[in-house]
Write an enzyme that holds these catalytic residues in place. Structure first.
Site, PDB file in Angstrom:
ATOM      1  N   HIS A  46      39.352  47.442  37.933  1.00 13.52           N
ATOM      2  CA  HIS A  46      39.400  47.962  38.989  1.00 13.52           C
ATOM      3  C   HIS A  46      40.123  47.505  40.114  1.00 13.52           C
ATOM      4  CE1 HIS A  46      35.743  49.774  37.015  1.00 13.52           C
ATOM      5  NE2 HIS A  46      35.900  50.757  37.987  1.00 13.52           N
ATOM      6  N   GLY A  47      40.519  46.246  40.189  1.00 17.91           N
ATOM      7  CA  GLY A  47      41.415  45.566  41.000  1.00 17.91           C
ATOM      8  C   GLY A  47      41.796  44.265  40.627  1.00 17.91           C
TER       9      GLY A  47
END
Lengths: 364, 463
Positions: free
Chosen positions: B317-318
């Site tokens: 996600h990041g």
């Protein structure tokens, strides 16, 4: 799924999407938005560099949004949905209270207040400190002062803001005017105050500067006025009426614009049909103006450092002065003022609205 | 380009659909590929080359893997074909994270690469990986047509925000898909409802979150409003993109799998993750968890496997420790549920189970949406009254009044209530009128919001 429903869904989609896209590209592009008081984005120039750095895409997106068919009606629809369906209290910060539109300004921007007082301090130290000028300042409360708390909208701590200014501008004489104002003294669709409602404010300032009251004005009505909040709120608010106060003395004055050397009258009626009809007062935003009053007392001069609120106030202060100079340091560097004038024993008034104090980055 | 934009709705989509409609059957994939590349190029002109490289590499790898199936060369080819796309992902998405971490651990001063993150790289990389792995496993034959494979990877409906469509899901549709009036109408309906979720709910919830961040008058209640709003915003935003992708896919004749299934009605975190971003969860299950041994290993090894998968899920996600911690947070909770909590949860009253899930998820999204741990702890402290804030403030009450109706709409929309009502009236005269009208109304109101330049964030720029 019923066939009729299937066909209806497809038709609705095709008509709306296809119809709007055909309309978008078939219609003639608009140049300005009267509502929003700005130029509309035109079709961007297609260049390899602008495509590769994404500039073309950005401008194309703005172009589509600006030129979209029924743009104003769609903006109005959005505002109606927002206020009536979602029951939201503001549209992009614009709210309506007692039929008057205003913009939420909730937090004292201490950086802005610092900048404001430091720029005023610089002007004072550079031009006024060692002169015989009588220096005054006055702070105009914006509409939120009267409307926000009443409607439960977030608002500035005005007492604190005025206290801060009073503390930092103590080297000047303060002329308090907020007790003379009310929400009705401002346009319902605009930020500004109505000239015909502020004669008491003007006389309070005149009194503080040792001048007599002036009350013999004639009202001249220009017509409907849709202010800046009308477009921003996108709500069908009734228009205001733009009125100015005049008399023989004001009619005899000439206004010199330092930017282009042109001369005009105190009230420039041509501006009524422009993007901002409020520009009728002293022709709107100009860095430096000089008003010559043939009926004024010779040698008696007033210098006003101001924002746009000053445009409608200054005509009411003119009487008795033979020359009034208006300086807007949002458009001229303070260091350049000495090229156009010198300070000796004039009356000097700093008059700004709380809107500018709390958002003073444009002040040079 | 995002779906919720004037340029997509009123330029790209009609032109693409028109060309697709008039193109002969054999040329439909070429049309889709062309417009999908244009869609990507519009937002990422420079990185289109990178994506084309990934596609061509995976195409060649797939063919080679199939030819060398069961040999060492085949296995080596698989390793390379997994390593190269992952390497690109690592360079473009994670390089600065690793360099920054190394710098802070060793005191070194290695300069950051500061590469812009190519939009959608996490989605299309995972799709490309699923293709080569499936070919290696023999789950699908290698694609003979470069155009078909490229169409699969860059297919614009799912390119920048998912769902992660497995090659096996659409392999058949790529070569022989059927188009029907019913699918087009259902696709339109799904797309427009998704657009409504994004523009009329998610974006407005985003405005409330922004109001919290910009408020000079915070309070305990406001921080809870923020946490709840962000949890709802990310659900509506993400599921809306999936709805729009599934809808456009349907119009074009593709059958994408569902990606969200009302996760907030879950009674356990295990169930939540079966309903939230299903395509990502199942991807990690099939391509990481099961190859690691899955459930068929000793308990300690299984715990390790779960932690690895959730660490990677967070990291996907990041590129940041907060994202990794967010993943681990869920990993640990899933282990706790698996080991002992589930049996107690099942006996608890239904409302308590829901409360447990919603509470855990809200806390998780505070961490997810924070740029740093300091920011996350600051938000959490505010929520639990440890930041010295008042219980409520004037600004809080104002925003509660201003966003109250929206929050109620979002609460209802997060449950299957509206869907169930729709099902009940399906086939009735009311539905025959109501559905086309609702499509028109939602489309017009969304256009009004988009034309006005309302708040329209793209939450997946870090994915």
């Amino acid at each position: 799924m019923k066939k009729a429903k299937l066909i209806s869904i497809i038709l609705v989609f095709c008509i709306l999407i296809g119809g709007a896209s055909l309309w978008l590209f078939a219609k003639e592009d608009g140049e300005i938005s009267v509502w929003e008081r700005r130029k509309l984005q035109q079709f961007p120039v297609l260049k390899w560099e602008s495509v590769m750095d994404g500039k073309f895409m950005k401008e194309f997106v703005s172009y589509l949004s600006d030129q979209f068919p029924l743009r104003d009606e769609l903006r109005r629809l959005k505002a109606q949905v927002l206020f009536n369906l979602y029951q939201q209290k503001d549209n992009g910060g614009i709210y309506i209270q007692d039929g008057s539109a205003s913009k939420i300004d909730a937090v004292i921007n201490s950086g802005s207040v610092d900048h404001f007082t430091s720029r005023i301090g610089y002007l004072y130290d550079t031009y006024l400190k060692d002169t015989d000028c009588r220096v005054y300042y006055s702070i105009i409360p914006d509409k939120n002062y009267f409307l926000a708390e009443k409607g439960g909208y977030p608002h500035l701590d005005y007492d604190e803001l005025y206290r801060l200014l009073s503390e930092r501008l103590s080297y000047m004489s303060e002329i308090e005017i907020k007790h003379l104002l009310s929400a009705e003294d401002y346009y319902t669709t605009d930020t500004h105050w109505r000239q015909e409602k502020i004669t008491d404010v003007a006389n309070e300032i005149r009194k503080a500067m040792g001048l007599s009251e002036v009350t013999d004005f004639t009202e001249k009505t220009m017509g409907d006025f849709y202010g800046v909040y009308y477009g921003q709120s996108a709500l069908p608010l009734p228009p205001d009426t733009l009125t100015y106060l005049t008399n023989d003395e004001l009619e005899g004055c000439t206004v010199k614009n330092f930017e282009n050397g042109s001369e005009s009258k105190v009230y420039n009626e041509e501006k009524y049909t422009g993007l901002d009809p409020y520009d009728v007062y002293l022709s709107g935003a100009v860095s430096m103006l000089e008003i010559t009053n043939p009926m004024g007392e010779k040698g008696k001069e007033l210098v006003v450092f101001r924002d746009s609120f000053g445009s409608s106030l200054v005509p009411l202060l003119l009487s008795s002065y033979s020359k009034v100079t208006l300086v807007d340091t949002r458009y001229i560097s303070p260091d350049m003022i000495s090229q156009f004038m010198s300070f000796g024993k004039q009356d000097v008034l700093f008059i700004y609205s709380t809107l500018l104090v709390n958002s003073s980055s444009t002040l040079k | 380009m995002v779906f919720s934009s004037i340029e997509f709705l009123y330029v790209f989509l009609p032109v693409t659909l028109l060309c697709y409609l008039i193109a002969p059957r054999k040329a439909k994939n070429v049309v889709l590929l062309f417009f999908s590349l244009l869609f990507y190029w519009w937002g990422e002109p420079k990185y289109t080359i990178l994506m084309l490289f990934t596609i061509t590499f995976c195409y060649a790898a797939g063919r080679l893997i199939e030819n060398k199936k069961g040999t060492r060369a085949g296995k080596a080819m698989l390793t390379v074909s997994v390593a190269v796309p992952l390497g690109l992902l690592a360079v473009f998405k994670y390089a600065d994270f690793f360099i920054g971490t190394a710098n802070s651990l060793t005191g070194a001063d290695i300069p950051l690469l500061k590469l812009a993150l190519p939009i959608g790289i996490s989605f299309y990389t995972f799709q490309a990986l699923s293709y080569v792995v499936d070919v290696y496993r023999g789950d699908t034959p290698a694609q003979r047509s470069w155009i078909n494979l490229a169409t699969y990877v860059v297919l614009f409906p799912q390119l920048i925000a998912g769902p992660i469509v497995r090659y096996t899901t659409v392999a058949e549709d790529l070569s022989t898909r059927s188009h029907s009036m019913e699918n087009v109408a259902l696709g339109i309906r799904r797309f427009v409802y998704g657009l409504g979720k994004k523009v009329l709910i998610a974006n407005l919830l985003g405005s409330l979150c922004t109001a919290y961040r910009e408020s000079g008058d915070p309070s305990v209640l406001f921080s809870w409003m923020y946490a709840i709003s962000f949890s709802l915003q990310i659900y509506f935003d993400f599921s809306a993109y999936s709805d729009m992708a599934i809808g456009i896919g349907k119009i074009l004749g593709f059958r994408f799998l569902e990606n969200f299934n009302y996760p907030y009605i879950s009674k356990s975190i295990t169930e939540f993750w079966r309903r939230w971003h299903i395509s990502l969860g199942s991807w990690f299950r099939d391509y990481v968890y099961i190859p690691l041994g899955g459930n068929r290993v000793k308990p300690l090894r299984q715990i390790f496997n779960i932690l690895v998968v959730w660490c990677l899920t967070g990291f996907w996600h990041g590129a940041g420790w907060t994202f990794m911690s967010w993943g681990l947070y869920f990993g640990v909770l899933l282990i706790i549920e698996k080991l002992f909590l589930r049996k107690y949860l099942e006996k608890a009253p239904s409302f308590l189970q829901h409360f447990y899930v919603v509470f855990i998820v809200i806390i998780s999204f505070v961490l997810f949406n924070a740029d740093t741990f300091t920011m996350a702890f600051s938000d959490l402290k505010a929520m639990f009254g440890a930041a010295g804030l008042p219980l409520y403030s004037a600004d809080t009450l104002y925003n509660l009044r201003s966003y109250g109706v929206l929050l109620i709409m979002a609460f209802i929309g997060a449950t299957p209530l509206v869907k169930n009502i729709g099902k009940k009236i399906e086939g009735t005269k009311i539905s025959t009128v109501l559905e086309p009208v609702s499509v028109a109304v939602i489309l017009i109101i969304c256009t009004a919001y988009l034309v006005d330049g309302s708040f329209n964030p793209f939450l997946y720029f870090r994915f």
